[in-house]
Motif scaffolding. Structure first.
Motif, short mmCIF file in Angstrom:
data_model
loop_
_atom_site.label_atom_id
_atom_site.label_comp_id
_atom_site.label_asym_id
_atom_site.label_seq_id
_atom_site.Cartn_x
_atom_site.Cartn_y
_atom_site.Cartn_z
N GLU A 30 13.22 16.74 3.23
CA GLU A 30 12.08 17.60 3.56
C GLU A 30 12.13 18.10 5.01
OE1 GLU A 30 12.05 14.45 2.38
OE2 GLU A 30 10.35 13.33 3.20
N LYS A 34 12.12 22.14 5.96
CA LYS A 34 11.20 22.71 6.96
C LYS A 34 11.97 23.40 8.08
CE LYS A 34 7.36 21.52 9.98
NZ LYS A 34 6.50 20.45 10.49
N SER A 37 13.47 26.74 7.02
CA SER A 37 12.48 27.80 6.78
C SER A 37 12.11 28.50 8.09
CB SER A 37 11.24 27.25 6.09
OG SER A 37 10.51 26.41 6.96
#
Length: 149
Positions: A30, A34, A37
Protein backbone atom coordinates in the motif's frame (compact mmCIF):
# COMPACT_ATOMS: atom_id res chain seq x y z
CA UNK A 1 51.37 -2.44 19.58
CA UNK A 2 51.58 -2.30 15.80
CA UNK A 3 49.37 -5.41 15.52
CA UNK A 4 46.71 -3.84 17.75
CA UNK A 5 46.70 -0.63 15.69
CA UNK A 6 46.35 -2.54 12.42
CA UNK A 7 43.60 -4.70 13.93
CA UNK A 8 41.71 -1.63 15.20
CA UNK A 9 41.98 0.05 11.78
CA UNK A 10 40.65 -3.12 10.14
CA UNK A 11 37.69 -3.36 12.57
CA UNK A 12 36.91 0.35 12.11
CA UNK A 13 37.04 0.02 8.31
CA UNK A 14 34.75 -3.01 8.27
CA UNK A 15 32.31 -1.33 10.67
CA UNK A 16 32.28 1.91 8.67
CA UNK A 17 31.65 0.04 5.43
CA UNK A 18 28.81 -1.93 6.98
CA UNK A 19 27.10 1.17 8.38
CA UNK A 20 27.64 3.37 5.32
CA UNK A 21 26.08 0.92 2.87
CA UNK A 22 22.65 2.03 1.79
CA UNK A 23 19.85 -0.51 1.73
CA UNK A 24 16.99 -1.08 -0.65
CA UNK A 25 14.12 1.10 0.54
CA UNK A 26 11.52 -1.67 0.92
CA UNK A 27 7.88 -0.62 1.23
CA UNK A 28 4.58 -2.29 1.91
CA UNK A 29 2.29 -2.85 -1.04
CA UNK A 30 0.00 0.00 0.00
CA UNK A 31 2.93 2.40 0.53
CA UNK A 32 4.12 1.71 -3.03
CA UNK A 33 0.59 2.24 -4.41
CA UNK A 34 0.37 5.59 -2.65
CA UNK A 35 3.87 6.63 -3.74
CA UNK A 36 3.33 5.81 -7.41
CA UNK A 37 0.01 7.68 -7.46
CA UNK A 38 1.80 10.91 -6.52
CA UNK A 39 5.14 10.24 -8.26
CA UNK A 40 4.79 7.52 -10.95
CA UNK A 41 7.42 4.81 -10.98
CA UNK A 42 7.46 1.07 -11.65
CA UNK A 43 7.00 -1.32 -8.73
CA UNK A 44 9.20 -4.34 -8.03
CA UNK A 45 7.50 -6.87 -5.76
CA UNK A 46 9.75 -9.44 -4.09
CA UNK A 47 7.37 -12.32 -3.29
CA UNK A 48 9.01 -14.58 -0.71
CA UNK A 49 8.40 -17.08 2.09
CA UNK A 50 10.21 -17.68 5.38
CA UNK A 51 11.18 -21.25 4.45
CA UNK A 52 12.62 -20.40 1.02
CA UNK A 53 16.41 -20.85 1.00
CA UNK A 54 16.80 -19.09 -2.35
CA UNK A 55 14.84 -16.12 -1.00
CA UNK A 56 17.32 -15.85 1.88
CA UNK A 57 20.20 -16.10 -0.59
CA UNK A 58 18.70 -13.21 -2.62
CA UNK A 59 18.44 -11.13 0.56
CA UNK A 60 21.98 -11.96 1.63
CA UNK A 61 23.84 -11.81 -1.69
CA UNK A 62 21.87 -9.92 -4.34
CA UNK A 63 19.92 -7.34 -2.33
CA UNK A 64 23.09 -6.28 -0.47
CA UNK A 65 25.02 -5.59 -3.69
CA UNK A 66 25.62 -1.84 -4.03
CA UNK A 67 24.80 -1.79 -7.76
CA UNK A 68 21.53 -3.67 -7.19
CA UNK A 69 20.63 -1.34 -4.31
CA UNK A 70 21.27 1.76 -6.41
CA UNK A 71 19.45 0.39 -9.47
CA UNK A 72 16.36 -0.78 -7.59
CA UNK A 73 16.06 2.39 -5.49
CA UNK A 74 16.41 4.61 -8.58
CA UNK A 75 14.01 2.77 -10.89
CA UNK A 76 11.37 1.15 -8.67
CA UNK A 77 9.26 1.35 -5.59
CA UNK A 78 10.45 -1.96 -4.09
CA UNK A 79 7.95 -4.06 -2.12
CA UNK A 80 8.48 -7.11 0.08
CA UNK A 81 5.42 -9.39 -0.04
CA UNK A 82 5.29 -12.47 2.21
CA UNK A 83 3.37 -15.09 0.22
CA UNK A 84 2.03 -16.87 3.31
CA UNK A 85 1.20 -13.94 5.57
CA UNK A 86 -2.52 -13.66 6.31
CA UNK A 87 -2.67 -11.46 9.41
CA UNK A 88 -2.33 -8.02 7.78
CA UNK A 89 -5.06 -6.75 5.45
CA UNK A 90 -4.94 -3.88 2.98
CA UNK A 91 -7.13 -2.45 0.23
CA UNK A 92 -6.09 -2.32 -3.40
CA UNK A 93 -8.30 -1.25 -6.32
CA UNK A 94 -11.45 -1.57 -4.23
CA UNK A 95 -10.74 -5.07 -2.86
CA UNK A 96 -9.30 -6.30 0.42
CA UNK A 97 -6.19 -8.47 0.38
CA UNK A 98 -3.69 -10.13 2.67
CA UNK A 99 -0.13 -10.54 1.46
CA UNK A 100 -0.93 -14.22 0.80
CA UNK A 101 -4.06 -13.46 -1.22
CA UNK A 102 -2.20 -10.78 -3.22
CA UNK A 103 0.53 -13.29 -4.08
CA UNK A 104 -2.18 -15.69 -5.31
CA UNK A 105 -3.87 -12.90 -7.29
CA UNK A 106 -0.50 -12.20 -8.94
CA UNK A 107 -0.32 -15.92 -9.79
CA UNK A 108 2.96 -16.47 -8.00
CA UNK A 109 3.61 -20.19 -7.55
CA UNK A 110 7.37 -20.36 -6.92
CA UNK A 111 9.81 -18.49 -4.74
CA UNK A 112 11.56 -16.20 -4.90
CA UNK A 113 9.53 -14.46 -7.55
CA UNK A 114 9.76 -10.85 -8.64
CA UNK A 115 6.63 -9.26 -10.02
CA UNK A 116 7.21 -6.11 -12.02
CA UNK A 117 4.31 -3.66 -12.19
CA UNK A 118 3.97 -0.47 -14.17
CA UNK A 119 3.21 2.89 -12.56
CA UNK A 120 -0.54 2.21 -12.84
CA UNK A 121 -0.04 -0.92 -10.69
CA UNK A 122 -0.71 -3.37 -13.54
CA UNK A 123 1.43 -6.50 -13.69
CA UNK A 124 3.92 -6.44 -16.55
CA UNK A 125 5.90 -9.62 -15.97
CA UNK A 126 7.47 -11.96 -13.45
CA UNK A 127 11.09 -12.91 -12.94
CA UNK A 128 11.02 -16.21 -11.03
CA UNK A 129 13.97 -17.72 -9.22
CA UNK A 130 17.25 -16.72 -7.62
CA UNK A 131 19.39 -14.29 -9.57
CA UNK A 132 22.92 -13.09 -8.99
CA UNK A 133 23.43 -9.31 -8.95
CA UNK A 134 24.54 -8.71 -12.55
CA UNK A 135 21.87 -10.90 -14.25
CA UNK A 136 19.24 -9.43 -11.89
CA UNK A 137 20.09 -5.87 -12.95
CA UNK A 138 20.25 -6.88 -16.62
CA UNK A 139 16.80 -8.51 -16.43
CA UNK A 140 15.27 -5.51 -14.70
CA UNK A 141 16.98 -3.06 -17.04
CA UNK A 142 15.54 -4.83 -20.08
CA UNK A 143 12.04 -4.50 -18.59
CA UNK A 144 12.54 -0.84 -17.64
CA UNK A 145 13.78 0.05 -21.14
CA UNK A 146 10.97 -1.87 -22.80
CA UNK A 147 8.14 -0.38 -20.75
CA UNK A 148 9.23 3.20 -20.07
CA UNK A 149 9.91 4.45 -23.59
Amino acid sequence: MKKISVFMLFIFGVSAAAFSQEDIKWMTFEEAAKATSSSPKMILVDVYTDWCGWCKKMDKETFTNSEVIAYVNENFYPVKLHAEKTDRKFSFKGKEYTEASMAKTMRVTSFPNFVVMDATMENITQLPGYREPKPFIEGLDGIVKRFTK
